[in-house]
Design a protein around this motif. Structure first.
Motif, PDB file in Angstrom:
ATOM      1  N   ALA A 256       2.813   9.698   3.074  1.00  0.00           N
ATOM      2  CA  ALA A 256       3.590   9.438   1.862  1.00  0.00           C
ATOM      3  C   ALA A 256       3.224   8.096   1.246  1.00  0.00           C
ATOM      4  N   ILE A 257       2.744   7.166   2.083  1.00  0.00           N
ATOM      5  CA  ILE A 257       2.288   5.853   1.618  1.00  0.00           C
ATOM      6  C   ILE A 257       0.942   5.556   2.290  1.00  0.00           C
ATOM      7  N   ARG A 258       0.491   4.317   2.253  1.00  0.00           N
ATOM      8  CA  ARG A 258      -0.775   3.874   2.858  1.00  0.00           C
ATOM      9  C   ARG A 258      -1.983   4.611   2.269  1.00  0.00           C
ATOM     10  N   SER A 259      -1.961   4.810   0.964  1.00  0.00           N
ATOM     11  CA  SER A 259      -3.050   5.527   0.300  1.00  0.00           C
ATOM     12  C   SER A 259      -4.380   4.795   0.429  1.00  0.00           C
ATOM     13  N   ALA A 260      -4.358   3.486   0.240  1.00  0.00           N
ATOM     14  CA  ALA A 260      -5.583   2.695   0.329  1.00  0.00           C
ATOM     15  C   ALA A 260      -6.095   2.649   1.762  1.00  0.00           C
TER      16      ALA A 260
ATOM     17  N   ASP B  35       0.853  -1.186   0.000  1.00  0.00           N
ATOM     18  CA  ASP B  35       0.000   0.000   0.000  1.00  0.00           C
ATOM     19  C   ASP B  35       0.889   1.236   0.000  1.00  0.00           C
ATOM     20  N   LEU B  36       1.281   1.640  -1.196  1.00  0.00           N
ATOM     21  CA  LEU B  36       2.270   2.704  -1.342  1.00  0.00           C
ATOM     22  C   LEU B  36       1.606   3.989  -1.821  1.00  0.00           C
TER      23      LEU B  36
ATOM     24  N   TRP C 270      -5.303  -2.467  -2.877  1.00  0.00           N
ATOM     25  CA  TRP C 270      -6.372  -1.465  -2.750  1.00  0.00           C
ATOM     26  C   TRP C 270      -7.719  -2.157  -2.553  1.00  0.00           C
ATOM     27  N   ASP C 271      -8.015  -3.124  -3.408  1.00  0.00           N
ATOM     28  CA  ASP C 271      -9.293  -3.834  -3.323  1.00  0.00           C
ATOM     29  C   ASP C 271      -9.415  -4.596  -2.005  1.00  0.00           C
ATOM     30  N   ARG C 272      -8.328  -5.225  -1.582  1.00  0.00           N
ATOM     31  CA  ARG C 272      -8.365  -5.999  -0.339  1.00  0.00           C
ATOM     32  C   ARG C 272      -8.639  -5.101   0.862  1.00  0.00           C
TER      33      ARG C 272
END
Length: 272
Positions: free
Chosen positions: A153-157, A99-100, A110-112
């Motif tokens: 910066a990451i963990r967008s989802a 998850d970047l 993302w879906d998960r």
């Protein structure tokens, strides 16, 4: 004791961390607790500890990524204790390797995360609400995150899924308030769960503490007591809200910690 006496609670993701702390606290306050978790052995151990402390609890396997498993957990709660008054949708996943940022994230991840972190809240509520309507109401509490309010910066989802939980909380509260069903969310900041302490270097924990308004990081009980309040009749006029439990980490200008350090050093130099 007795703040939720006579109530029945289902806690998803209750075998460890925040969920476990909440399960023990609700049981201590006289609720009957069902712990649903993918880690069934951990859930059963939690039940054992609750019963040894004089509480009442039961365990069930829960895969929050599957609708039938969530429905089964709700039905198990009702069949075991005749009703469900409290639903704590607490399951959540994150993956720092996949998850970047938006360009580089794994789209399957993302879906998960949307399925487990957001859809499971929808489904748990969907299956619990009809039972709550029959018994005159209830309290649904959802775990969101400060990642739903502050970007990274990451963990967008993860952040997007948790922002969705905030929004969904308001929709549930609006649609079922007349049935005396309240829905609120809790947004933790950094909480010193066993997983956080194991996976985050001490230097990172110190960085978080530096930017807190309070001089310490949070613990699982800090979230558990907030959930207890929202589960109890003490909060009977509160619905559709997200309570941020984050030590004041996000309330100030982001430069304030460094500015305070600068001023402290300047004062020290002046005295010298």
């Amino acid at each position: 004791m007795g703040r939720v006496s006579g109530k029945v609670a289902l806690i998803t993701g209750g075998a460890s961390g925040i969920g476990l702390a909440t399960a023990k606290l609700l049981a201590k306050e006289d609720a009957k607790v069902v712990i649903g978790d993918f880690n069934l052995e951990g859930a059963e151990q939690a039940v054992k500890e609750i019963k040894e402390a004089g509480g009442e609890a039961a365990a069930i396997f829960l895969d929050a990524g599957k609708a039938e498993s969530i429905e089964e957990a709700v039905e198990f709660t009702v069949s075991t204790y005749s009703k469900i008054d409290i639903l704590y949708n607490n399951v959540g996943l994150t993956n720092l390797q996949k998850d970047l940022d938006v360009v580089n994230m794994d789209l399957d991840e993302w879906d998960r995360l949307m399925n487990v972190n957001l859809k499971s809240v929808l489904l748990g509520s969907r299956y619990a609400i009809p039972h709550m309507q029959k018994t005159g109401g209830g309290s649904i509490i959802n775990t969101t995150s400060m990642a739903g309010f502050a970007s990274d910066a990451i963990r967008s989802a993860y952040g997007a899924s948790k922002a969705g939980v905030v929004s969904l909380t308001g929709y549930i509260a609006t649609q079922y308030g007349k049935d005396r069903i309240r829905c609120n969310a809790v947004a933790p900041g950094l909480i010193l769960t066993p997983a956080a302490e194991k996976n985050l270097p001490p230097q990172v924990l110190e960085i978080f503490k530096k930017y807190n308004a309070l001089p310490y990081n949070g613990e699982p009980d800090d979230i558990a007591y907030t959930v207890l309040f929202l589960a109890s009749d003490e909060s009977k006029y509160i619905t559709g809200q997200t309570i941020k439990v984050e030590g004041g980490h996000y309330i100030a200008n982001p430069s304030i910690a460094d500015f305070q350090s600068f001023m402290s050093q300047a004062r020290s130099n002046t005295k010298e």
